[in-house]
Design a protein around this motif. Sequence first.
Motif, PDB file in Angstrom:
ATOM      1  N   ARG A 118       0.931  -1.105  -0.238  1.00 17.70           N
ATOM      2  CA  ARG A 118       0.276  -0.150   0.220  1.00 17.70           C
ATOM      3  C   ARG A 118       0.765   1.465   0.030  1.00 17.70           C
ATOM      4  O   ARG A 118       0.766   2.510  -0.671  1.00 17.70           O
ATOM      5  CB  ARG A 118      -1.553   0.394   1.265  1.00 17.70           C
ATOM      6  N   ALA A 119       2.304   1.250   0.342  1.00 25.37           N
ATOM      7  CA  ALA A 119       2.672   2.356   0.884  1.00 25.37           C
ATOM      8  C   ALA A 119       3.878   3.099  -0.615  1.00 25.37           C
ATOM      9  O   ALA A 119       3.607   3.534  -1.250  1.00 25.37           O
ATOM     10  CB  ALA A 119       3.700   2.291   2.011  1.00 25.37           C
ATOM     11  N   ASP A 120       3.825   1.425  -0.956  1.00 20.90           N
ATOM     12  CA  ASP A 120       4.544   2.108  -2.424  1.00 20.90           C
ATOM     13  C   ASP A 120       3.885   2.194  -3.556  1.00 20.90           C
ATOM     14  O   ASP A 120       4.162   2.865  -4.377  1.00 20.90           O
ATOM     15  CB  ASP A 120       4.765   0.101  -2.563  1.00 20.90           C
ATOM     16  N   VAL A 121       2.739   2.304  -3.553  1.00 21.58           N
ATOM     17  CA  VAL A 121       1.213   2.325  -4.897  1.00 21.58           C
ATOM     18  C   VAL A 121       1.111   3.723  -4.218  1.00 21.58           C
ATOM     19  O   VAL A 121       1.706   4.708  -5.160  1.00 21.58           O
ATOM     20  CB  VAL A 121      -0.053   1.663  -4.292  1.00 21.58           C
ATOM     21  N   GLU A 122       0.848   4.040  -2.954  1.00 21.05           N
ATOM     22  CA  GLU A 122       1.106   5.833  -2.684  1.00 21.05           C
ATOM     23  C   GLU A 122       2.464   6.702  -2.864  1.00 21.05           C
ATOM     24  O   GLU A 122       3.093   7.555  -3.694  1.00 21.05           O
ATOM     25  CB  GLU A 122       0.982   6.045  -1.411  1.00 21.05           C
ATOM     26  N   VAL A 123       3.540   5.696  -2.905  1.00 22.03           N
ATOM     27  CA  VAL A 123       5.030   6.686  -3.604  1.00 22.03           C
ATOM     28  C   VAL A 123       4.859   6.621  -4.738  1.00 22.03           C
ATOM     29  O   VAL A 123       5.350   7.788  -5.223  1.00 22.03           O
ATOM     30  CB  VAL A 123       6.132   5.017  -3.476  1.00 22.03           C
ATOM     31  N   ALA A 124       4.318   5.387  -5.440  1.00 20.41           N
ATOM     32  CA  ALA A 124       4.016   5.050  -7.006  1.00 20.41           C
ATOM     33  C   ALA A 124       2.695   6.899  -7.372  1.00 20.41           C
ATOM     34  O   ALA A 124       4.061   7.312  -8.322  1.00 20.41           O
ATOM     35  CB  ALA A 124       3.732   4.331  -7.886  1.00 20.41           C
ATOM     36  N   ALA A 125       2.472   6.459  -7.207  1.00 17.18           N
ATOM     37  CA  ALA A 125       0.917   8.100  -7.254  1.00 17.18           C
ATOM     38  C   ALA A 125       1.695   9.426  -7.262  1.00 17.18           C
ATOM     39  O   ALA A 125       1.558  10.111  -7.395  1.00 17.18           O
ATOM     40  CB  ALA A 125       0.070   8.288  -6.519  1.00 17.18           C
ATOM     41  N   ALA A 126       2.873   9.027  -5.766  1.00 11.32           N
ATOM     42  CA  ALA A 126       3.486  10.655  -5.556  1.00 11.32           C
ATOM     43  C   ALA A 126       3.742  10.779  -6.402  1.00 11.32           C
ATOM     44  O   ALA A 126       4.632  12.154  -6.898  1.00 11.32           O
ATOM     45  CB  ALA A 126       3.692  10.228  -3.878  1.00 11.32           C
ATOM     46  N   GLU A 127       5.222  10.445  -7.002  1.00 12.42           N
ATOM     47  CA  GLU A 127       5.740  10.261  -7.882  1.00 12.42           C
ATOM     48  C   GLU A 127       5.695  10.468  -9.336  1.00 12.42           C
ATOM     49  O   GLU A 127       6.168  11.389 -10.372  1.00 12.42           O
ATOM     50  CB  GLU A 127       7.354   8.889  -8.149  1.00 12.42           C
ATOM     51  N   ARG A 128       4.736  10.211  -9.860  1.00  7.25           N
ATOM     52  CA  ARG A 128       4.059  10.813 -10.792  1.00  7.25           C
ATOM     53  C   ARG A 128       3.489  12.246 -10.755  1.00  7.25           C
ATOM     54  O   ARG A 128       3.709  12.729 -12.009  1.00  7.25           O
ATOM     55  CB  ARG A 128       2.985   9.847 -11.442  1.00  7.25           C
ATOM     56  N   ALA A 129       3.003  12.444  -9.610  1.00  5.79           N
ATOM     57  CA  ALA A 129       2.586  13.870  -9.576  1.00  5.79           C
ATOM     58  C   ALA A 129       3.679  14.298  -9.279  1.00  5.79           C
ATOM     59  O   ALA A 129       3.603  16.108 -10.249  1.00  5.79           O
ATOM     60  CB  ALA A 129       1.782  13.936  -8.404  1.00  5.79           C
ATOM     61  N   PHE A 130       4.643  14.200  -8.446  1.00  7.12           N
ATOM     62  CA  PHE A 130       5.791  14.849  -9.008  1.00  7.12           C
ATOM     63  C   PHE A 130       6.478  15.554 -10.353  1.00  7.12           C
ATOM     64  O   PHE A 130       6.687  16.270 -10.505  1.00  7.12           O
ATOM     65  CB  PHE A 130       6.654  15.126  -7.405  1.00  7.12           C
ATOM     66  N   LEU A 131       6.809  14.080 -10.971  1.00 10.33           N
ATOM     67  CA  LEU A 131       7.435  14.711 -12.167  1.00 10.33           C
ATOM     68  C   LEU A 131       5.957  15.098 -13.376  1.00 10.33           C
ATOM     69  O   LEU A 131       6.725  16.060 -14.176  1.00 10.33           O
ATOM     70  CB  LEU A 131       7.281  12.447 -13.200  1.00 10.33           C
ATOM     71  N   ALA A 132       4.836  14.971 -13.093  1.00  9.01           N
ATOM     72  CA  ALA A 132       3.591  16.654 -13.897  1.00  9.01           C
ATOM     73  C   ALA A 132       4.142  17.510 -13.753  1.00  9.01           C
ATOM     74  O   ALA A 132       4.086  18.595 -14.412  1.00  9.01           O
ATOM     75  CB  ALA A 132       2.661  15.474 -13.558  1.00  9.01           C
ATOM     76  N   ASP A 133       5.360  17.557 -12.206  1.00  8.08           N
ATOM     77  CA  ASP A 133       5.016  19.481 -11.886  1.00  8.08           C
ATOM     78  C   ASP A 133       6.227  19.689 -10.823  1.00  8.08           C
ATOM     79  O   ASP A 133       6.075  19.299  -9.887  1.00  8.08           O
ATOM     80  CB  ASP A 133       3.620  19.816 -11.796  1.00  8.08           C
ATOM     81  N   PRO A 134       8.027  19.181 -11.977  1.00  5.52           N
ATOM     82  CA  PRO A 134       9.082  19.339 -10.821  1.00  5.52           C
ATOM     83  C   PRO A 134       9.164  20.491  -9.664  1.00  5.52           C
ATOM     84  O   PRO A 134       9.873  20.585  -8.915  1.00  5.52           O
ATOM     85  CB  PRO A 134       9.704  18.828 -11.251  1.00  5.52           C
ATOM     86  N   ALA A 135       8.181  21.720 -10.474  1.00  5.26           N
ATOM     87  CA  ALA A 135       8.685  23.061  -9.230  1.00  5.26           C
ATOM     88  C   ALA A 135       8.034  22.752  -8.386  1.00  5.26           C
ATOM     89  O   ALA A 135       8.124  24.167  -6.970  1.00  5.26           O
ATOM     90  CB  ALA A 135       8.406  23.629 -10.983  1.00  5.26           C
ATOM     91  N   ASP A 136       6.738  21.855  -8.559  1.00  2.00           N
ATOM     92  CA  ASP A 136       5.797  22.192  -7.072  1.00  2.00           C
ATOM     93  C   ASP A 136       6.024  21.994  -5.927  1.00  2.00           C
ATOM     94  O   ASP A 136       6.556  20.964  -5.814  1.00  2.00           O
ATOM     95  CB  ASP A 136       4.231  21.538  -7.382  1.00  2.00           C
ATOM     96  N   PRO A 137       6.595  22.502  -4.871  1.00  2.77           N
ATOM     97  CA  PRO A 137       7.370  21.717  -3.757  1.00  2.77           C
ATOM     98  C   PRO A 137       6.319  21.020  -2.407  1.00  2.77           C
ATOM     99  O   PRO A 137       6.672  20.476  -2.081  1.00  2.77           O
ATOM    100  CB  PRO A 137       7.219  23.346  -2.766  1.00  2.77           C
ATOM    101  N   ALA A 138       5.602  21.622  -2.966  1.00  2.65           N
ATOM    102  CA  ALA A 138       3.961  20.333  -1.851  1.00  2.65           C
ATOM    103  C   ALA A 138       4.580  19.180  -2.541  1.00  2.65           C
ATOM    104  O   ALA A 138       3.955  17.805  -1.918  1.00  2.65           O
ATOM    105  CB  ALA A 138       2.214  20.562  -2.442  1.00  2.65           C
ATOM    106  N   ARG A 139       4.294  18.970  -3.889  1.00  3.98           N
ATOM    107  CA  ARG A 139       4.171  17.240  -4.494  1.00  3.98           C
ATOM    108  C   ARG A 139       5.130  17.042  -4.172  1.00  3.98           C
ATOM    109  O   ARG A 139       5.734  15.474  -4.063  1.00  3.98           O
ATOM    110  CB  ARG A 139       4.530  17.827  -6.128  1.00  3.98           C
ATOM    111  N   ARG A 140       6.706  18.181  -4.609  1.00  5.45           N
ATOM    112  CA  ARG A 140       7.825  17.379  -4.105  1.00  5.45           C
ATOM    113  C   ARG A 140       7.907  16.939  -2.628  1.00  5.45           C
ATOM    114  O   ARG A 140       8.277  15.613  -2.436  1.00  5.45           O
ATOM    115  CB  ARG A 140       8.873  18.566  -3.997  1.00  5.45           C
TER     116      ARG A 140
END
Length: 313
Positions: A118-140
């Motif tokens: 479950r934690a790994d799925v959350e990591v994958a989702a958070a990484e996809r969101a970060f790659l979509a907008d790397p400049a967003d500090p909240a996503r980082r």
Amino acid sequence: MNVFLAELGKQLVTRWTVALMLPGALFAGAIVLAHVLGQRHAVDLQALPVWLDGVTAAPAAGRSAALLITVAAFLFGAAAAGLAAQSVGVFVAWTWSLAGSGPVLGRLAERRRRRWERADVEVAAAERAFLADPADPARRDRARRAIARRASVCLVEPERPTWIGDRLHAADVRVHRSYGLDLAAVWPRLWLVLPDEVRAELTAVQDRCAAAARLAGWGVLYVVLGAFWWPALVVGLAILLTARYRSRLGVAVYAELVESAVDLYGRDLAVQLGLSCPGRLTGETGEQVTAIVRKDGVLPRARRSGSADAPRP
């Protein structure tokens, strides 16, 4: 893991007089309180002077002999309690190596695996969101928190029923993935290559792990005594919580030091074994080291002819 547990067993057996006699004396005193007070008068400390008056009211002729017998029995009980706590500590350390097999341990390991997934799925989702907008500090920050939550379960996919077992197992897996080394087989040879100060640091951490396992042994003894005197149960639970924290911290530090030792001195071991390693230690060289130290005739994957799916040594 096997090497760590073997060294830990040695640490649990040594220097027991200082480490066990004083806690043993405290436990022997708790046994006396349990005998005198019992459950009904567990916190009635006024009953203790009455009991002492009864002991000292013996005839003068037999008082010295009775006192000597009492002191000897007390010291013997303290030593016996210390040995019992040490034995339970060895058992606790042994449980750290248990695999996730069997009905109970298998369910515990599966539960940890589901948490990690479950934690790994959350990591994958958070990484996809970060790659979509790397400049967003909240996503980082979200990606960092997700990675930290997954790492708090285990650094690799869990296979053991306990956090400590998985942390030790993770060191094996991470070293094998990075360098192709079988850590259990390589570690005794690597130990001979390590500088004295590095070995001293590792030994100090092993001492702390041994002390944490021994502390868990004391906690178990106090919990058992709680069946006859409930304050001992409270003390035992507090000791077990402390032992859990110390053991997890000690094992985490030990695993990090082991991986660091491989990172810094693994290449030196390869050179000592006569292998060419001009740069950093690679997976191909690491597999050759594994083949040399295991001496089981299994060739490293990189030297097999053909199949890329051949099992690792």
